[in-house]
Design a protein around this motif. Structure first.
Motif, short mmCIF file in Angstrom:
data_model
loop_
_atom_site.label_atom_id
_atom_site.label_comp_id
_atom_site.label_asym_id
_atom_site.label_seq_id
_atom_site.Cartn_x
_atom_site.Cartn_y
_atom_site.Cartn_z
N ALA A 215 -10.91 2.05 2.77
CA ALA A 215 -10.05 2.32 1.62
C ALA A 215 -9.75 3.82 1.52
O ALA A 215 -8.62 4.22 1.23
N LYS A 216 -10.79 4.64 1.80
CA LYS A 216 -10.59 6.09 1.77
C LYS A 216 -9.65 6.53 2.89
O LYS A 216 -8.77 7.38 2.68
N TYR B 5 -8.82 2.13 -3.68
CA TYR B 5 -10.01 2.92 -3.33
C TYR B 5 -10.94 3.03 -4.54
O TYR B 5 -12.15 2.83 -4.42
#
Length: 156
Positions: free
Chosen positions: A42-43, A22
């Protein structure tokens, strides 16, 4: 609990990896090399991994809280051994009860006939007439496993 602790360690490593990915994605976005949807994925990955980790930690805490009650409720070693001996004694009695009366009579007759010409013969001589070669340890171990399954008791 040990397995759960190992799982937590693996999840912590996974979370660290997700956070690193991330952060790398954020750096790429700042540099103009990554789009918003890549950063968002990614988060989300970090959030999912952290949720799995939190769930595993909660389960571990529940196990830790339950452990004293389980230890208290568990029979001590001697009680467990007595129960195991009693179970195997009951199995032995059940198996003996399955031997037909004719077999008992046959063994007695074999022994009586043996005593006529072999005065000091042990009773086991009559048993070897029915079972000439006693089973070895490996075969006995296999039979114990089968009996334990049949009678629904632990082997060890």
């Amino acid at each position: 609990m040990r397995e759960h602790m190992e799982k937590i360690n693996e999840l912590e490593t996974t979370v660290r990896g997700a956070k690193n990915r991330y952060q790398h994605t954020l750096n790429r976005q700042v540099a103009g090399e990554a789009e918003e949807n890549v950063v968002k994925r990614a988060k989300e990955e970090v959030a999912n991994e952290e949720a799995d980790l939190a769930e595993a930690k909660g389960t571990l805490e529940a196990l830790k809280a339950e452990l004293p009650r389980l230890e208290e409720a568990a029979p001590d070693g001697l009680d467990a051994e007595r129960a195991k001996w009693a179970a195997w004694d009951a199995i032995s009695q059940d198996l003996k009860a399955q031997v037909p009366q004719k077999t008992h009579e046959l063994v007695v007759k074999i022994y009586a006939a043996t005593l006529i010409h072999h005065h000091d013969a042990p009773f086991s001589v009559a048993l070897t007439a029915i079972c000439p070669a006693p089973p070895g340890r490996q075969r006995c171990s296999e039979l114990v496993v089968q009996l334990a399954k049949r009678y629904n008791i632990p082997v060890s």
